[in-house]
Write a protein that holds these residues in place. Structure first.
Motif, short mmCIF file in Angstrom:
data_model
loop_
_atom_site.label_atom_id
_atom_site.label_comp_id
_atom_site.label_asym_id
_atom_site.label_seq_id
_atom_site.Cartn_x
_atom_site.Cartn_y
_atom_site.Cartn_z
N ALA A 201 -34.08 16.29 -118.82
CA ALA A 201 -34.45 17.72 -118.80
C ALA A 201 -33.95 18.39 -117.52
N ALA A 202 -34.10 17.68 -116.41
CA ALA A 202 -33.64 18.25 -115.13
C ALA A 202 -32.12 18.45 -115.14
N LEU A 203 -31.42 17.54 -115.78
CA LEU A 203 -29.96 17.67 -115.89
C LEU A 203 -29.58 18.84 -116.79
N LYS A 204 -30.27 18.93 -117.91
CA LYS A 204 -29.97 20.02 -118.85
C LYS A 204 -30.20 21.37 -118.20
N SER A 205 -31.22 21.45 -117.35
CA SER A 205 -31.54 22.74 -116.73
C SER A 205 -30.43 23.21 -115.79
N ILE A 206 -29.56 22.30 -115.36
CA ILE A 206 -28.43 22.74 -114.53
C ILE A 206 -27.11 22.64 -115.30
N GLY A 207 -27.22 22.60 -116.62
CA GLY A 207 -26.02 22.73 -117.45
C GLY A 207 -25.29 21.43 -117.75
N VAL A 208 -25.86 20.29 -117.35
CA VAL A 208 -25.19 19.02 -117.69
C VAL A 208 -25.51 18.70 -119.15
N LYS A 209 -24.45 18.44 -119.92
CA LYS A 209 -24.66 18.22 -121.35
C LYS A 209 -24.35 16.79 -121.74
N ASP A 210 -23.38 16.21 -121.04
CA ASP A 210 -22.92 14.88 -121.42
C ASP A 210 -23.78 13.83 -120.72
N ILE A 211 -24.85 13.42 -121.39
CA ILE A 211 -25.83 12.52 -120.78
C ILE A 211 -26.02 11.29 -121.68
N GLU A 212 -25.86 10.12 -121.11
CA GLU A 212 -26.12 8.90 -121.88
C GLU A 212 -27.36 8.21 -121.30
N LEU A 213 -28.26 7.81 -122.19
CA LEU A 213 -29.47 7.11 -121.74
C LEU A 213 -29.33 5.63 -122.02
N ILE A 214 -29.58 4.85 -121.00
CA ILE A 214 -29.47 3.39 -121.16
C ILE A 214 -30.76 2.76 -120.63
N ARG A 215 -31.32 1.85 -121.41
CA ARG A 215 -32.54 1.17 -120.96
C ARG A 215 -32.26 -0.32 -120.82
N VAL A 216 -32.65 -0.88 -119.68
CA VAL A 216 -32.46 -2.32 -119.48
C VAL A 216 -33.72 -2.95 -118.92
N LYS A 217 -33.84 -4.23 -119.18
CA LYS A 217 -34.95 -5.02 -118.63
C LYS A 217 -34.63 -5.34 -117.17
N ASP A 218 -35.64 -5.87 -116.47
CA ASP A 218 -35.43 -6.30 -115.09
C ASP A 218 -34.72 -7.64 -115.11
N ASN A 219 -33.46 -7.58 -115.47
CA ASN A 219 -32.67 -8.80 -115.58
C ASN A 219 -31.35 -8.54 -114.85
N TYR A 220 -31.10 -9.37 -113.86
CA TYR A 220 -29.96 -9.12 -112.98
C TYR A 220 -28.64 -8.93 -113.75
N ASN A 221 -28.38 -9.84 -114.68
CA ASN A 221 -27.10 -9.77 -115.38
C ASN A 221 -26.99 -8.53 -116.26
N SER A 222 -28.10 -8.22 -116.95
CA SER A 222 -28.04 -7.02 -117.81
C SER A 222 -27.80 -5.77 -116.95
N ILE A 223 -28.51 -5.70 -115.84
CA ILE A 223 -28.34 -4.52 -114.98
C ILE A 223 -26.91 -4.46 -114.45
N LYS A 224 -26.43 -5.58 -113.99
CA LYS A 224 -25.07 -5.63 -113.42
C LYS A 224 -24.03 -5.21 -114.48
N ASN A 225 -24.18 -5.74 -115.68
CA ASN A 225 -23.19 -5.44 -116.73
C ASN A 225 -23.24 -3.98 -117.18
N ARG A 226 -24.44 -3.45 -117.29
CA ARG A 226 -24.55 -2.04 -117.69
C ARG A 226 -24.00 -1.11 -116.62
N ILE A 227 -24.24 -1.47 -115.36
CA ILE A 227 -23.68 -0.66 -114.27
C ILE A 227 -22.15 -0.70 -114.35
#
Ligand code: AMP
Ligand code: MG
Length: 391
Positions: A201-227
């Motif tokens: 919502a905060a992004l949309k309020s300043i005109g950012v439209k291209d937003i991807e949401l990603i959810r990861v567990k507290d798992n080092y490899n998953s976080i590293k790979n998604r980053i």
């Protein structure tokens, strides 16, 4: 740990360069021009009547014979003789040799004859060619943020596409085993995930439209790979949670492993101390603390200005005002405080419930009071600086 000022100073030195994209004018509201736009036509392109009335050659005559009609859109250029008039409407072509238009309320008409009741001055009620802008003149300059009128103005010049500062592509990467999607039955030990929708919502309020949401567990490899994945495709990465010092906080390590340059970690502030900022190539990363109020404050103070700057905006900071405090504020922390507050007129009140986990208080706030790390006490009636959250 660095000071708030130092952290702001570091962010302020970015970006080093800007990128642009071509967009259709219809999609350009609030975007910022990346080019000077010169008018491709004269505006108006021909002499236009500014009134519904009669066009004629100015003379001593008080009486004219209507010989033709020119309505908006007609392309015929009548040649008038002295004593002749053309019935004309707003926006219509004024015949070349007519020099005056009289509004219809100022004549008396009988059949094809008009009698002037109130003579206008010569050249009255005619919009001159290029009166608004001439061909080749600067219409709008680079850096102009396009409002509704600017879009209408450019469309009136026949323009359909323009170059604008590219609005950043953003990924919100949310970490946390405890997080559950709203809309599902809450299990014991878990909480609903709220940072992604709030940051979106905060992004949309300043005109950012291209937003991807990603959810990861507290798992080092998953976080590293998604980053890793997002770094190559996004301009800004907002990470939520996992940046503190707990055993399951893997974000910093995962960022460093991905060769994101650490520009600062930890700011001398409350809330939001664990904020991390870094950069890899042209992608900027803010790792925001997971506590919702901290995440939002860090977004407002640090991420928002950079996002706006990349988008080409000039006024990138939320407005700061100096007002009178209605509350005693003690600051023995040695940190800069951002306190959720209610601003009314010339005075501001600190709200109850400043915990960085509490969005409830934030939802009732319209300002953040900023207390400098060196200030230990603010008394009722003292002047305080606050950031307005309502535009
Ligand atoms: P962390 O920074 O990951 O240690 O999280 C700090 C606190 O914020 C914890 O109580 C988390 O449960 C909470 N939190 C983290 N991420 C979110 C989120 N996306 N939505 C709501 N609360 C969160
Ligand atoms: Mg966490």
């Amino acid at each position: 740990m660095i000071s708030v000022d130092k952290a702001l100073h570091i962010i302020k030195s970015f970006p080093k360069e800007y990128t642009f994209e071509t967009v259709e004018l219809r999609n350009a509201l609030n975007l910022v021009l990346f080019e000077d736009i010169f008018s491709p036509i004269n505006m108006p392109p021909f002499r236009q009547s500014a009134m519904d009335g009669y066009a004629f050659r100015y003379s001593e005559n008080q009486k004219f014979t209507i010989v033709e009609e020119s309505k908006a859109g007609d392309g015929h250029n009548y040649v008038l003789n002295e004593g002749e008039a053309v019935r004309i409407f707003t926006g219509a072509l004024v015949p070349d040799n007519a020099d005056t238009v009289i509004m219809q309320e100022h004549v008396e008409r009988e059949g094809e004859i008009i009698q002037i009741k109130k003579m206008p001055f010569q050249f009255a009620n005619i919009r001159k060619v290029g009166e608004q802008i001439n061909i080749g003149e600067l219409a709008l300059k680079k850096g102009t943020q396009l409002n509704e009128a600017a879009i209408g103005f450019l469309a009136g010049l026949g323009i359909t596409t323009i170059s604008v500062y590219k609005t950043p592509k953003v990924a919100i990467l949310v970490t946390g085993n405890e997080l559950q999607k709203p809309g599902t039955k809450l299990e014991l030990g878990r909480i609903y995930e709220s940072n992604s929708i709030m940051l979106e919502a905060a992004l949309k309020s300043i005109g950012v439209k291209d937003i991807e949401l990603i959810r990861v567990k507290d798992n080092y490899n998953s976080i590293k790979n998604r980053i890793k994945k997002t770094l190559s495709t996004k301009d800004i990465l907002l990470i939520s949670g996992g940046i503190s010092v707990g055993d399951y906080d893997f974000v910093r390590e995962a960022l460093l492993e991905n060769e994101v340059e650490e520009l600062f970690y930890k700011v001398n502030q409350k809330p939001g101390k664990p904020l991390w900022f870094g950069k890899k190539a042209n992608t900027y990363v803010f790792a925001l603390p997971g506590n919702p109020a901290s995440a939002l404050t860090c977004f407002y103070i640090y991420a928002r200005p950079l996002l706006k700057k990349i988008s080409g905006c000039k006024n990138n900071y939320l407005q700061k005002v100096k007002v009178i405090s209605k509350t005693v504020i003690n600051n023995s922390s040695g940190k800069t405080l951002f306190l959720k507050a209610h601003l009314e007129g010339n005075s501001v009140e600190v709200l109850q419930g400043q915990s960085s986990a509490m969005l409830y208080t934030y939802a009732l706030s319209n300002a953040l009071i900023c207390v400098d790390s060196e200030t230990t006490e603010i008394k009722i009636g003292d002047e305080v600086e606050c950031i307005k959250l309502v535009l």
